[in-house]
Write a protein that holds these residues in place. Structure first.
Motif, PDB file in Angstrom:
ATOM      1  N   LEU B   3     -40.405 -41.302 -55.823  1.00 26.29           N
ATOM      2  CA  LEU B   3     -40.783 -40.867 -54.481  1.00 26.29           C
ATOM      3  C   LEU B   3     -42.035 -40.005 -54.508  1.00 26.29           C
ATOM      4  O   LEU B   3     -42.910 -40.123 -53.680  1.00 26.29           O
ATOM      5  CB  LEU B   3     -39.655 -40.055 -53.854  1.00 26.29           C
ATOM      6  CG  LEU B   3     -38.437 -40.815 -53.361  1.00 26.29           C
ATOM      7  CD1 LEU B   3     -37.340 -39.842 -53.023  1.00 26.29           C
ATOM      8  CD2 LEU B   3     -38.796 -41.652 -52.155  1.00 26.29           C
ATOM      9  N   ILE B   7     -46.245 -39.470 -51.928  1.00 28.89           N
ATOM     10  CA  ILE B   7     -46.098 -38.478 -50.860  1.00 28.89           C
ATOM     11  C   ILE B   7     -47.460 -37.893 -50.543  1.00 28.89           C
ATOM     12  O   ILE B   7     -48.122 -37.335 -51.405  1.00 28.89           O
ATOM     13  CB  ILE B   7     -45.170 -37.329 -51.315  1.00 28.89           C
ATOM     14  CG1 ILE B   7     -43.784 -37.845 -51.609  1.00 28.89           C
ATOM     15  CG2 ILE B   7     -45.135 -36.225 -50.284  1.00 28.89           C
ATOM     16  CD1 ILE B   7     -43.023 -38.303 -50.429  1.00 28.89           C
ATOM     17  N   THR B   8     -47.890 -38.049 -49.303  1.00 33.04           N
ATOM     18  CA  THR B   8     -49.084 -37.325 -48.895  1.00 33.04           C
ATOM     19  C   THR B   8     -48.688 -36.420 -47.748  1.00 33.04           C
ATOM     20  O   THR B   8     -48.105 -36.867 -46.780  1.00 33.04           O
ATOM     21  CB  THR B   8     -50.202 -38.270 -48.421  1.00 33.04           C
ATOM     22  OG1 THR B   8     -49.606 -39.262 -47.604  1.00 33.04           O
ATOM     23  CG2 THR B   8     -50.918 -38.902 -49.583  1.00 33.04           C
ATOM     24  N   LEU B   9     -48.973 -35.159 -47.908  1.00 36.16           N
ATOM     25  CA  LEU B   9     -48.656 -34.207 -46.852  1.00 36.16           C
ATOM     26  C   LEU B   9     -49.883 -34.062 -46.000  1.00 36.16           C
ATOM     27  O   LEU B   9     -50.940 -33.694 -46.490  1.00 36.16           O
ATOM     28  CB  LEU B   9     -48.332 -32.847 -47.466  1.00 36.16           C
ATOM     29  CG  LEU B   9     -46.867 -32.537 -47.680  1.00 36.16           C
ATOM     30  CD1 LEU B   9     -46.712 -31.088 -48.034  1.00 36.16           C
ATOM     31  CD2 LEU B   9     -46.072 -32.880 -46.441  1.00 36.16           C
ATOM     32  N   GLY B  10     -49.755 -34.385 -44.730  1.00 36.28           N
ATOM     33  CA  GLY B  10     -50.931 -34.308 -43.883  1.00 36.28           C
ATOM     34  C   GLY B  10     -51.886 -35.418 -44.283  1.00 36.28           C
ATOM     35  O   GLY B  10     -51.574 -36.251 -45.124  1.00 36.28           O
ATOM     36  N   GLN B  11     -53.066 -35.412 -43.696  1.00 42.30           N
ATOM     37  CA  GLN B  11     -53.983 -36.533 -43.943  1.00 42.30           C
ATOM     38  C   GLN B  11     -55.301 -36.034 -44.533  1.00 42.30           C
ATOM     39  O   GLN B  11     -56.296 -36.738 -44.511  1.00 42.30           O
ATOM     40  CB  GLN B  11     -54.242 -37.271 -42.619  1.00 42.30           C
ATOM     41  CG  GLN B  11     -52.970 -37.460 -41.838  1.00 42.30           C
ATOM     42  CD  GLN B  11     -53.206 -38.019 -40.449  1.00 42.30           C
ATOM     43  OE1 GLN B  11     -54.320 -38.056 -39.941  1.00 42.30           O
ATOM     44  NE2 GLN B  11     -52.156 -38.473 -39.819  1.00 42.30           N
ATOM     45  N   LEU B 172     -44.266 -25.703 -46.515  1.00 42.33           N
ATOM     46  CA  LEU B 172     -45.191 -26.565 -47.267  1.00 42.33           C
ATOM     47  C   LEU B 172     -44.950 -26.463 -48.768  1.00 42.33           C
ATOM     48  O   LEU B 172     -44.984 -27.451 -49.489  1.00 42.33           O
ATOM     49  CB  LEU B 172     -46.644 -26.180 -46.952  1.00 42.33           C
ATOM     50  CG  LEU B 172     -47.065 -26.434 -45.517  1.00 42.33           C
ATOM     51  CD1 LEU B 172     -48.475 -25.923 -45.284  1.00 42.33           C
ATOM     52  CD2 LEU B 172     -46.975 -27.905 -45.192  1.00 42.33           C
ATOM     53  N   PHE B 174     -42.202 -25.868 -50.304  1.00 41.90           N
ATOM     54  CA  PHE B 174     -40.949 -26.430 -50.792  1.00 41.90           C
ATOM     55  C   PHE B 174     -40.855 -27.942 -50.698  1.00 41.90           C
ATOM     56  O   PHE B 174     -39.945 -28.529 -51.270  1.00 41.90           O
ATOM     57  CB  PHE B 174     -39.759 -25.774 -50.083  1.00 41.90           C
ATOM     58  CG  PHE B 174     -39.268 -24.597 -50.840  1.00 41.90           C
ATOM     59  CD1 PHE B 174     -38.338 -24.763 -51.859  1.00 41.90           C
ATOM     60  CD2 PHE B 174     -39.767 -23.335 -50.596  1.00 41.90           C
ATOM     61  CE1 PHE B 174     -37.913 -23.692 -52.602  1.00 41.90           C
ATOM     62  CE2 PHE B 174     -39.348 -22.260 -51.344  1.00 41.90           C
ATOM     63  CZ  PHE B 174     -38.414 -22.429 -52.342  1.00 41.90           C
ATOM     64  N   VAL B 175     -41.772 -28.574 -49.988  1.00 39.26           N
ATOM     65  CA  VAL B 175     -41.666 -30.029 -49.872  1.00 39.26           C
ATOM     66  C   VAL B 175     -41.696 -30.714 -51.245  1.00 39.26           C
ATOM     67  O   VAL B 175     -40.793 -31.489 -51.564  1.00 39.26           O
ATOM     68  CB  VAL B 175     -42.716 -30.600 -48.910  1.00 39.26           C
ATOM     69  CG1 VAL B 175     -42.720 -32.108 -48.941  1.00 39.26           C
ATOM     70  CG2 VAL B 175     -42.439 -30.126 -47.508  1.00 39.26           C
ATOM     71  N   LEU B 178     -38.460 -30.143 -53.118  1.00 38.10           N
ATOM     72  CA  LEU B 178     -37.343 -30.880 -52.538  1.00 38.10           C
ATOM     73  C   LEU B 178     -37.459 -32.376 -52.800  1.00 38.10           C
ATOM     74  O   LEU B 178     -36.455 -33.062 -52.947  1.00 38.10           O
ATOM     75  CB  LEU B 178     -37.247 -30.617 -51.037  1.00 38.10           C
ATOM     76  CG  LEU B 178     -36.823 -29.202 -50.640  1.00 38.10           C
ATOM     77  CD1 LEU B 178     -36.737 -29.065 -49.137  1.00 38.10           C
ATOM     78  CD2 LEU B 178     -35.487 -28.851 -51.265  1.00 38.10           C
ATOM     79  N   VAL B 179     -38.698 -32.862 -52.882  1.00 36.96           N
ATOM     80  CA  VAL B 179     -38.868 -34.283 -53.190  1.00 36.96           C
ATOM     81  C   VAL B 179     -38.296 -34.586 -54.578  1.00 36.96           C
ATOM     82  O   VAL B 179     -37.572 -35.563 -54.772  1.00 36.96           O
ATOM     83  CB  VAL B 179     -40.349 -34.708 -53.107  1.00 36.96           C
ATOM     84  CG1 VAL B 179     -40.547 -36.093 -53.685  1.00 36.96           C
ATOM     85  CG2 VAL B 179     -40.823 -34.691 -51.673  1.00 36.96           C
ATOM     86  N   LEU B 182     -34.596 -34.489 -54.397  1.00 42.79           N
ATOM     87  CA  LEU B 182     -34.116 -35.692 -53.728  1.00 42.79           C
ATOM     88  C   LEU B 182     -34.092 -36.869 -54.687  1.00 42.79           C
ATOM     89  O   LEU B 182     -33.132 -37.645 -54.726  1.00 42.79           O
ATOM     90  CB  LEU B 182     -35.038 -35.985 -52.539  1.00 42.79           C
ATOM     91  CG  LEU B 182     -34.718 -37.226 -51.718  1.00 42.79           C
ATOM     92  CD1 LEU B 182     -33.424 -37.010 -50.964  1.00 42.79           C
ATOM     93  CD2 LEU B 182     -35.838 -37.502 -50.731  1.00 42.79           C
TER      94      LEU B 182
END
Lengths: 176, 279
Positions: B3, B7-11, B172, B174-175, B178-179, B182
């Motif tokens: 996963l 993962i991209t947070l925001g663009q 931000l 913790f993402v 958490l990934v 997960l």
């Protein structure tokens, strides 16, 4: 308004869960209808409201809203009045419903809290979308009935299972 | 199953452009001004000029225009379906219009309805672009810093600006953690024979539960640990807190403000006096 360390941390971490559900697509469950997906991204906001009170609920909703606004793939959510503002209320209404019913039956209160929180999300987002002129009023009932109901069921199940689990963890009968 | 790779947070697209270098506060405020202006446009030409302006800014940010446009692709079916639905059910709203283009049973499509809804769509698309522009050229940390600084104006009336920014930063931060968590949980459940991502709607919902519950339980555990860690280090909100990087307005920022104001003044005088209202 002052925020305790506890409120700051729990809001932040539940906000991270909401973002996580979005970026991993785990928060979307495919449903065969117009919008394609039922979402459970609002569940952390409900949990925040029920477990830590309205302030945490509102903050988690705010993070969820800001994130869906910044990551908007549907132009509807590029408007902060549709993406952010309605989400703030999810945790608040869930909290109110939960505390109102808690003296009657705590499981019932959890289910109703999750239901009210979910419907807050569906109704307010669609409602503001319609008011701002992005959606025709005729889509309101079809989406509320299909997506809304599916989301209500999922949100209730997760809320009950999780709160029950956490209660056990706090009592020390299960290892975290 | 990895996963964390996609993962991209925001663009955010990192570049060394003038737009990237602007103070995030200036970007946020100018963005709000532009979005507000967008709601006062009533003509196709107006939207076109606005579109060209936004494209110009994207170009200045050294982001390929096609890349920015591509973000709109997943939204196209949604826009088309909405447009059609709006037209089909618009009959009663424009009942006294004589300019009927098409009529059949309850469906009554008028020229006014077509114009209103296509203008709405132009607005939606431009709104979408303006948000994309902001997020493509501003990092999430920059946005958080900017918002914190803007919100601290409200500190005297009790707005907890630093605390709110701290909430955002924790989220931000913790993402990625958490990934990973997960991923571990999903692998563990798959090793136990759990199915992931198969079956119908009910089955898929059921599959989420053995993943979400452990994830959320662990999350709460982590939260408790972080609370203790922060309190042990005497965290007490924003009072007297200073920053390693203070935001300061530079010459570029004033130029950006000047350009935007100039654009809006020229733009609105044009739409008011030069461009006919029906274009």
């Amino acid at each position: 308004m002052s925020l305790s360390t506890r409120k700051i941390v729990i809001s932040g971490i539940l906000g991270a869960v909401a973002i996580l559900l979005g970026v991993t697509r785990l928060g979307f469950i495919p449903v065969p209808n117009l919008s394609g997906n039922a979402t459970i991204m609002h569940v952390p906001a409900i949990l925040g409201g029920i477990m830590e009170g309205p302030v945490v609920g509102a903050l988690v909703g705010l993070i969820f809203g800001i994130f869906s606004f910044l990551n908007a793939t549907i132009p509807l959510f590029a408007d902060p009045l549709v993406a952010v503002v309605p989400r703030i209320f999810i945790g608040i209404t869930a909290y109110l419903a939960y505390t109102a019913l808690k003296p009657v039956n705590s499981y019932l209160a959890l289910v109703v809290g999750a239901t009210v929180g979910t419907l807050t999300n569906t109704v307010l987002v669609l409602g503001s979308g319609i008011l701002r002129g992005y959606l025709p009023a005729s889509v309101f009932w079809p989406i509320t009935l299909t997506n809304g109901l599916a989301e209500v069921v999922i949100a209730s199940v997760i809320t009950v299972a999780l709160v029950a689990g956490l209660e056990k963890m706090r009592k020390g009968s299960v290892a975290g | 199953m990895e996963l964390s790779k996609d993962i991209t947070l925001g663009q955010y697209v990192p570049r060394d452009s003038v737009i990237h270098k602007l103070d995030p506060r200036v970007k946020i405020i100018l963005w709000m001004v532009l979005v507000t202006a967008l709601f006062f446009i009533r003509t196709y030409t107006g939207y076109l000029v606005f579109f060209i302006f936004l494209m110009g800014v994207i170009h200045l940010a050294q982001i390929p225009i096609l890349y920015a446009l591509r973000g709109l692709r997943p939204a196209i079916p949604f826009i088309v379906v909405l447009f059609i639905i709006q037209l089909l059910f618009s009959g009663s709203l424009y009942a006294d219009s004589t300019n009927v283009l098409f009529e059949w049973s309850f469906i009554r499509i008028t020229a006014e309805a077509v114009r209103t809804y296509s203008l709405t769509i132009c607005r939606v698309i431009l709104l979408f672009f303006s948000v994309t522009l902001l997020t493509l050229a501003t990092s999430l940390v920059g946005l958080t810093d900017g918002m914190e600084s803007l919100m601290s104006v409200g500190r005297p009336i009790g707005v907890p600006a630093n605390e709110l920014a701290m909430v955002m930063v924790i989220a931000l931060r913790f993402v990625p953690t958490l990934v990973e968590e997960l991923e571990r949980i999903m692998k563990a459940q798959m090793a136990r024979g759990a199915e992931v991502e198969t079956g119908n709607f009910i089955q898929r919902t059921k599959q989420r539960i053995p993943i979400l519950i452990p994830l959320l339980m662990n999350t709460f555990q982590r939260a408790e640990e972080l609370i203790i860690a922060m309190e042990a280090r005497c965290y007490r909100g924003g009072k007297g807190r200073t920053k390693r990087k203070t935001l300061r307005l530079g010459i570029l920022d004033y130029q950006a403000i000047a350009v935007t104001i100039l654009f809006l003044v020229v733009f609105f005088s044009l739409t008011k006096y030069v461009i006919p209202a029906s274009w």
